[in-house]
Design a protein around this motif. Structure first.
Motif, PDB file in Angstrom:
ATOM      1  N   ALA A 270      40.301  35.582  40.757  1.00  0.00           N
ATOM      2  CA  ALA A 270      41.235  35.992  39.715  1.00  0.00           C
ATOM      3  C   ALA A 270      42.244  34.868  39.541  1.00  0.00           C
ATOM      4  CB  ALA A 270      41.932  37.288  40.101  1.00  0.00           C
TER       5      ALA A 270
ATOM      6  N   ASP B 185      44.375  34.557  36.517  1.00  0.00           N
ATOM      7  CA  ASP B 185      45.478  34.858  35.613  1.00  0.00           C
ATOM      8  C   ASP B 185      45.571  36.367  35.427  1.00  0.00           C
ATOM      9  OD1 ASP B 185      47.646  34.189  33.967  1.00  0.00           O
ATOM     10  OD2 ASP B 185      46.397  34.055  32.169  1.00  0.00           O
TER      11      ASP B 185
ATOM     12  N   THR C 153      46.248  39.251  39.763  1.00  0.00           N
ATOM     13  CA  THR C 153      45.393  38.422  40.615  1.00  0.00           C
ATOM     14  C   THR C 153      45.216  38.967  42.028  1.00  0.00           C
ATOM     15  OG1 THR C 153      47.261  37.005  41.177  1.00  0.00           O
ATOM     16  CG2 THR C 153      45.885  36.310  39.315  1.00  0.00           C
TER      17      THR C 153
ATOM     18  N   VAL D  83      43.068  40.734  33.616  1.00  0.00           N
ATOM     19  CA  VAL D  83      42.716  39.803  34.681  1.00  0.00           C
ATOM     20  C   VAL D  83      41.757  38.788  34.068  1.00  0.00           C
ATOM     21  CG1 VAL D  83      40.823  41.273  35.534  1.00  0.00           C
ATOM     22  CG2 VAL D  83      41.786  39.501  37.020  1.00  0.00           C
TER      23      VAL D  83
ATOM     24  N   TRP E 101      38.949  36.110  35.239  1.00  0.00           N
ATOM     25  CA  TRP E 101      38.092  35.726  36.353  1.00  0.00           C
ATOM     26  C   TRP E 101      37.503  34.350  36.086  1.00  0.00           C
ATOM     27  CZ3 TRP E 101      38.396  38.703  40.440  1.00  0.00           C
ATOM     28  CH2 TRP E 101      38.714  40.054  40.275  1.00  0.00           C
TER      29      TRP E 101
END
Length: 150
Positions: free
Chosen positions: A38, A40, A43, A53, A55
Motif C-alpha cells: 500500500a 497511498d 496504508t 488505497v 496498491w
C-alpha cells in the motif's frame, strides 16, 4: 465483462473475518509473492467506507498500480472495493460475509473489464482470469489460516 465467484468457509466469527478481509497489513502479508504494498491512501490497519488505497504490486513481471475506493460497507456483512485508477477498464470486488453457528462464509464476487478490445479479451481468457482467481484464492487461504489460528 468477466466475473469471478469464490466461496471460502472459515471456522471463525464473522466480525473477525470481516476485519481481516479489510485489513491493509493482512492484505500485504497475504500477497507477499507479488510484492503488494500500500503506497497511498490508507496504508495500514483497517480500511473503511469512502477511504482509498493505492496498491503497487508485481504481476506478469512488471510493477502495476491499482487505486481502490471502498464505495459500500455494511459492518460486518458486506463491503465493495472499486477501481478508481489502474489497468482495467473497470474493476469491482464485492465481499460478502454470512455467519452460521460461529462459522463464516466469505463470498467474493469480482467483475472487471479489460482494455484493448479483442486483445484484452484474449489475454483475459488465456491468462488474466486464472491469475486473478489464484491471487484471490491464495489471499483467502491466508485469511482462513489466520482467522482459524486465533
Amino acid at each position: 465483462m468477466t466475473k469471478i465467484h469464490l466461496i471460502t468457509k472459515i471456522n471463525a466469527p464473522i466480525n473477525q473475518v470481516f476485519d481481516l478481509a479489510r485489513n491493509i497489513d493482512v492484505h500485504q502479508q497475504s500477497t507477499a509473492s507479488s510484492y503488494e504494498k500500500a503506497i497511498d491512501g490508507i496504508t495500514s490497519g483497517l480500511i473503511n467506507l469512502n477511504e482509498t488505497v493505492t496498491w503497487r504490486g508485481k504481476h506478469f513481471g512488471i510493477y502495476l498500480k491499482h487505486k481502490s475506493l471502498i464505495s459500500e460497507m455494511e459492518f460486518p456483512t458486506y463491503f465493495v472495493d472499486e477501481m478508481l485508477e489502474g489497468h482495467f477498464k473497470s474493476f469491482r470486488h464485492e465481499h460478502n460475509f454470512v455467519e452460521k453457528n460461529e462459522k463464516t462464509v466469505m463470498i467474493d464476487t469480482i467483475e472487471y473489464q479489460t482494455p484493448f478490445g479483442m486483445l484484452g479479451r484474449i489475454f483475459d481468457q488465456l491468462v488474466l482470469k486464472n491469475h486473478l482467481t489464484q491471487f484471490i484464492t491464495e489471499r483467502n487461504k491466508f485469511i482462513k489460516k489466520l482467522a482459524e489460528s486465533h
